[in-house]
Design a protein around this motif. Structure first.
Motif, PDB file in Angstrom:
ATOM      1  N   LEU A 261       7.779   0.611   7.056  1.00  0.00           N
ATOM      2  CA  LEU A 261       7.713   0.304   5.624  1.00  0.00           C
ATOM      3  C   LEU A 261       8.015  -1.159   5.352  1.00  0.00           C
ATOM      4  N   GLU A 262       9.002  -1.699   6.033  1.00  0.00           N
ATOM      5  CA  GLU A 262       9.325  -3.109   5.829  1.00  0.00           C
ATOM      6  C   GLU A 262       8.201  -4.003   6.335  1.00  0.00           C
ATOM      7  N   PHE A 328      10.288   2.886  -1.243  1.00  0.00           N
ATOM      8  CA  PHE A 328       9.484   2.637  -0.046  1.00  0.00           C
ATOM      9  C   PHE A 328       9.117   3.913   0.694  1.00  0.00           C
ATOM     10  N   ASN A 329       9.589   5.066   0.226  1.00  0.00           N
ATOM     11  CA  ASN A 329       9.141   6.354   0.752  1.00  0.00           C
ATOM     12  C   ASN A 329       8.021   6.937  -0.088  1.00  0.00           C
ATOM     13  N   GLU A 330       7.466   6.121  -0.995  1.00  0.00           N
ATOM     14  CA  GLU A 330       6.371   6.515  -1.884  1.00  0.00           C
ATOM     15  C   GLU A 330       6.807   7.531  -2.939  1.00  0.00           C
ATOM     16  N   LYS A 365       8.715  -1.014  -5.046  1.00  0.00           N
ATOM     17  CA  LYS A 365       7.433  -1.698  -5.162  1.00  0.00           C
ATOM     18  C   LYS A 365       6.712  -1.196  -6.404  1.00  0.00           C
ATOM     19  N   LEU A 366       5.797  -2.032  -6.882  1.00  0.00           N
ATOM     20  CA  LEU A 366       5.155  -1.785  -8.174  1.00  0.00           C
ATOM     21  C   LEU A 366       3.663  -1.536  -8.037  1.00  0.00           C
ATOM     22  N   ARG A 367       3.188  -0.664  -8.886  1.00  0.00           N
ATOM     23  CA  ARG A 367       1.759  -0.492  -9.098  1.00  0.00           C
ATOM     24  C   ARG A 367       1.479  -0.798 -10.565  1.00  0.00           C
ATOM     25  N   LEU A 368       0.583  -1.726 -10.815  1.00  0.00           N
ATOM     26  CA  LEU A 368       0.276  -2.139 -12.186  1.00  0.00           C
ATOM     27  C   LEU A 368      -1.186  -1.839 -12.482  1.00  0.00           C
ATOM     28  N   ILE A 369      -1.420  -1.120 -13.580  1.00  0.00           N
ATOM     29  CA  ILE A 369      -2.769  -0.680 -13.941  1.00  0.00           C
ATOM     30  C   ILE A 369      -3.118  -1.226 -15.317  1.00  0.00           C
TER      31      ILE A 369
END
Length: 418
Positions: A261-262, A328-330, A365-369
């Motif tokens: 993951l890192e 980081f484990n989703e 972590k980011l998800r931007l839509i």
């Protein structure tokens, strides 16, 4: 003393792109001529690593190269890596579906493999007939299959359709039945590829429970390929990380997952600012940059701000943002959606605020839509990452063990930049 049941020695697998076999008579003659003179196969010296991100110049690629490891009886091993890293190829070699180009594999005991949905199934035959067929392919005797038949059907949950041709099954029903057969074979080694992703959440939980019983309860060896890092951590005691066809890490499961993951995230996301002027353009919007900032080194006791700088190329009605925060484990921590606005042409900055004392000490972590009239126009997954740090003076655990999607009310501020 631990008993070694799988041993890989200098395993490599080479493929020729676009062709089956050696490809040309000239290549065959050249290979034969080198072999007659006692020289090494000339095609083993050429080729490139299987890096899907680059085009490459050679017709040959190494799907695997220089693979060495040992697996002991009773180990549950998670094999992880990006798509194209060589995970499935390795499992096919271990299952003796294909042979390595060089090197040797030593296995001890009967192997049950579940590599693809419906492996060993005949579409015109019923589920009942395919249980016997698939069981025979996996090495089960007819008496053994008959003895376990009711247990297999009950586990699969397709009893109502057991006398229906499997060509009428959904992919989920396929994998349910196939996994049930493979899991109930009294094998010493169980190999499972990423087929469980086809099943629903309830069945995935049942499969993971069964594999846990097989490994820890019955002392059998399990090899498990998955992109679900939480499942790998909970199920496996060992982990192997593959990258471009090579083993880059081999240790306990938790260390392997953390390493992957890192490496995976910070290779692309080793910053809290992403310049996007050359990264993405569309007919409606161009994103210049996305940046994270905090008052004090991303301490969870301070606010964290996400700043998005972008240019609107044409007027849009019903425009809004959606932000998904993951660890980081989703595991999704929250999903926040901005209010809908009407936006004209020009340069804009939108600021999103994560309040203080909201996050745990963790990596995120980011998800931007970007959404226009309920249609996604830009989807930037894993675009930024950062460590939220908790000070020693104050231990804050706002959400504790709660996981799942929540939608708190956060501040979204959009300003036009003159």
């Amino acid at each position: 003393m631990s008993k070694v049941v799988i041993k890989a020695e200098n395993i490599a697998k080479q493929y020729r792109l676009g062709l089956v076999g050696t490809g040309t008579v000239r290549d065959d003659l050249k290979r034969w001529w080198y072999q007659m003179r006692g020289k090494e196969d000339p095609f083993l010296k050429i080729g490139e690593a299987n890096d899907r991100s680059s085009k490459g110049n050679s017709d040959y690629v190494w799907s695997l190269r220089d693979i060495n490891f040992e697996i002991n009886q009773g180990d549950s091993v998670g094999i992880i890596g990006r798509n194209g890293a060589g995970k499935s190829t390795l499992l096919k070699i271990l299952s003796q579906v294909t042979q390595p180009t060089t090197g040797k594999i030593f296995t001890k005991g009967r192997i049950a493999s579940l590599l693809e949905v419906g492996t060993g199934f005949h579409p015109e035959m019923t589920g009942r007939e395919n249980i016997y067929l698939n069981g025979a392919i996996l090495g089960m005797r007819k008496q053994e299959i008959t003895r376990k038949f009711d247990e297999i059907v009950a586990f699969s949950g397709v009893e109502r359709y057991i006398d229906t041709p499997v060509k009428r099954y959904s992919s989920g029903m396929y994998v349910r039945l196939a996994f049930a057969v493979a899991a109930h074979l009294e094998s010493e080694i169980l190999i499972v590829d990423e087929v469980l992703a086809v099943g629903d959440a309830e069945f995935q939980k049942k499969c993971l429970g069964k594999m846990n019983d097989v490994s820890k309860g019955e002392g059998r060896t399990v090899l498990f390929v998955s992109h679900n890092m939480a499942a790998v951590k909970s199920l496996c005691n060992k982990g192997i990380v593959l990258e471009h066809g090579k083993v880059v890490f081999n240790s306990d499961a938790e260390s392997a997952v953390n390493y992957y993951l890192e490496r995976e995230s910070f290779e692309k996301l080793s910053y809290n600012k992403h310049e996007l002027s050359d990264f993405y353009n569309s007919e409606k919007i161009k994103i210049n940059s996305i940046e994270l900032s905090s008052e004090n080194f991303f301490s969870i006791e301070n606010k964290t701000f996400l700043k998005v700088n972008y240019v609107v190329l044409e007027k849009m009605n019903a425009f809004n943002f959606s932000l998904v925060l993951k660890d980081f484990n989703e595991v999704v921590i929250f999903n926040s959606i901005s209010s809908v606005i009407e936006i004209s042409q020009g340069n804009y900055e939108t600021i999103f605020e994560i309040p203080e004392n909201f996050l745990n000490d963790n990596k995120y972590k980011l998800r931007l839509i970007f959404v226009n009239q309920s249609k996604i126009i830009v989807d930037l997954d894993d675009i930024l990452s950062w460590n939220a740090i908790e000070s020693q003076e104050r231990k804050v655990n706002w959400f504790g063990k709660i996981v799942g999607v929540v939608r708190p009310e956060f501040n979204w501020i959009t300003n036009k930049i003159e």
